[in-house]
Write an enzyme that holds these catalytic residues in place. Structure first.
Site, PDB file in Angstrom:
ATOM      1  N   HIS A  73     -19.671  -7.197 -14.449  1.00 44.55           N
ATOM      2  CA  HIS A  73     -19.545  -5.916 -15.144  1.00 44.55           C
ATOM      3  C   HIS A  73     -17.966  -5.875 -15.929  1.00 44.55           C
ATOM      4  O   HIS A  73     -17.588  -7.234 -15.986  1.00 44.55           O
ATOM      5  CB  HIS A  73     -19.670  -4.418 -15.188  1.00 44.55           C
ATOM      6  N   HIS A 109     -15.152  -4.813 -16.503  1.00 41.76           N
ATOM      7  CA  HIS A 109     -14.151  -4.781 -15.822  1.00 41.76           C
ATOM      8  C   HIS A 109     -13.182  -5.913 -15.394  1.00 41.76           C
ATOM      9  O   HIS A 109     -13.572  -7.151 -15.272  1.00 41.76           O
ATOM     10  CB  HIS A 109     -13.846  -3.785 -14.284  1.00 41.76           C
ATOM     11  N   ASP A 114     -10.863  -6.433 -13.057  1.00 38.38           N
ATOM     12  CA  ASP A 114     -10.983  -7.371 -11.686  1.00 38.38           C
ATOM     13  C   ASP A 114     -11.979  -8.388 -11.243  1.00 38.38           C
ATOM     14  O   ASP A 114     -12.436  -8.026 -10.475  1.00 38.38           O
ATOM     15  CB  ASP A 114     -10.342  -6.909 -10.903  1.00 38.38           C
ATOM     16  N   HIS A 115     -13.191  -8.352 -12.937  1.00 46.64           N
ATOM     17  CA  HIS A 115     -14.706  -9.364 -12.418  1.00 46.64           C
ATOM     18  C   HIS A 115     -14.651 -10.662 -13.852  1.00 46.64           C
ATOM     19  O   HIS A 115     -14.773 -10.926 -13.050  1.00 46.64           O
ATOM     20  CB  HIS A 115     -15.392  -8.401 -12.870  1.00 46.64           C
ATOM     21  N   HIS A 125     -21.634   2.850 -12.389  1.00 46.82           N
ATOM     22  CA  HIS A 125     -19.570   2.277 -12.173  1.00 46.82           C
ATOM     23  C   HIS A 125     -19.702   2.120 -14.278  1.00 46.82           C
ATOM     24  O   HIS A 125     -18.108   2.896 -14.652  1.00 46.82           O
ATOM     25  CB  HIS A 125     -19.581   1.225 -11.352  1.00 46.82           C
ATOM     26  N   ASP A 141     -19.010  -3.269  -8.080  1.00 44.99           N
ATOM     27  CA  ASP A 141     -18.921  -2.613  -7.627  1.00 44.99           C
ATOM     28  C   ASP A 141     -19.457  -1.213  -8.056  1.00 44.99           C
ATOM     29  O   ASP A 141     -19.096  -0.338  -7.989  1.00 44.99           O
ATOM     30  CB  ASP A 141     -17.367  -2.214  -9.246  1.00 44.99           C
ATOM     31  N   HIS A 147     -15.736  -5.889  -3.561  1.00 45.11           N
ATOM     32  CA  HIS A 147     -14.289  -5.652  -3.253  1.00 45.11           C
ATOM     33  C   HIS A 147     -14.689  -4.748  -1.097  1.00 45.11           C
ATOM     34  O   HIS A 147     -15.161  -3.932  -1.138  1.00 45.11           O
ATOM     35  CB  HIS A 147     -13.684  -3.951  -3.573  1.00 45.11           C
TER      36      HIS A 147
HETATM   37 FE    FE Z   1     -13.850  -3.963  -9.622  1.00 43.28          FE
HETATM   38 ZN    ZN Z   2     -15.223  -2.497 -11.847  1.00 42.35          ZN
END
Ligand code: FE
Ligand code: ZN
Length: 246
Positions: free
Chosen positions: A58, A60, A62-63, A117, A137, A175
């Site tokens: 996805h 985001h 942090d990905h 998500h 996530d 995570h």
């Molecule tokens: Fe994440």
């Molecule tokens: Zn995420």
């Protein structure tokens, strides 16, 4: 984990609690959700490996944060992401949708859409001898992703899709949230002995600086309250409770 002599999955811990997964054989690597580029580059260089593909679950940051830099370094890399996310994952060059099948590291990988998500979150499944699911996530050990863009119903149905996979599926999430998820679950079910045992195991691993991921679907079905919720009402209650839990 090691599948056989040639293939392995390695986790690189980055940021506060992200894990970048590297699925590799003796020459090539597929990276899943590179939050950062530097640790991936270092690993590949130190081990004389080439980057074959980047899988994006996805959009985001942090990905996908490291993706641009990795493309710069390996211009021929396949960047695989949801066709619905051409705006938010603009550097994708292999756009996919639910049910698509890809060939990576000479293995067949299936795309499974798991909305909730985000509105287009993907998971990547390969049905090896030990089936493997990269789930981003959507599902965490003892928890699940926050519902940011979808509805509770969509997330509930996404978890159902995951539950329908073979019970020996090894799940790799993005995570390391296991301990806090278990503490929350024990708030909901304080007498649950399985959760208590799991918390002890997890604390031991953390003390040894080991990851608590991946996890087996079969084991997760025993401890994950979201997977155990057998109707939407219960799932929604749990998700809302977890959102406000501190
Ligand atoms: Fe994440
Ligand atoms: Zn995420």
């Amino acid at each position: 984990m090691e599948f056989n002599k040639e293939q392995q999955i390695i986790g690189l811990r980055v940021l506060s609690d992200n894990v970048i997964w590297l699925w590799k054989n003796d020459k090539y690597v597929v990276v899943i959700d590179p939050a950062l580029s530097q640790p991936v580059k270092e690993y590949l260089k130190a081990n004389d490996l080439k980057l074959e593909a980047i899988l994006q679950t996805h959009h985001h940051s942090d990905h996908i944060g490291g993706t641009k830099e990795l493309i710069h370094e390996w211009p021929n890399v396949k960047v695989i992401a949801s066709a619905k996310e051409k705006d938010r994952i603009p550097f994708q060059n292999l756009s996919v949708k639910h049910g698509d099948k890809l060939k990576l590291l000479d293995e067949e990988v299936e795309v499974i859409e798991v909305i909730g998500h985000t509105r287009s979150h993907l998971a990547f499944y390969f049905n090896n001898e030990t089936p493997v699911l990269f789930v981003g996530d959507t599902l965490f050990s003892a928890g699940c992703g926050r519902v940011f863009e979808g509805t509770y119903k969509q997330m509930y149905n996404s978890l159902k899709k995951i539950k329908s996979l073979p019970k020996n599926t090894l799940i790799y999430c993005a995570h390391e949230y296991t301990k806090s998820n278990l503490l929350w679950a024990l708030d909901i079910e304080p007498e649950n002995q399985t959760l208590k045992k799991k918390l002890i195991e997890v604390k031991k691993k953390i003390a040894l600086k080991e990851l608590t991921i991946p996890f087996l679907l079969k084991e997760e079905l025993k401890i994950n309250l979201f997977l155990r919720a057998d109707n939407l009402k219960r799932f929604s209650y749990l998700r809302a409770n977890k959102d406000s839990w501190v």
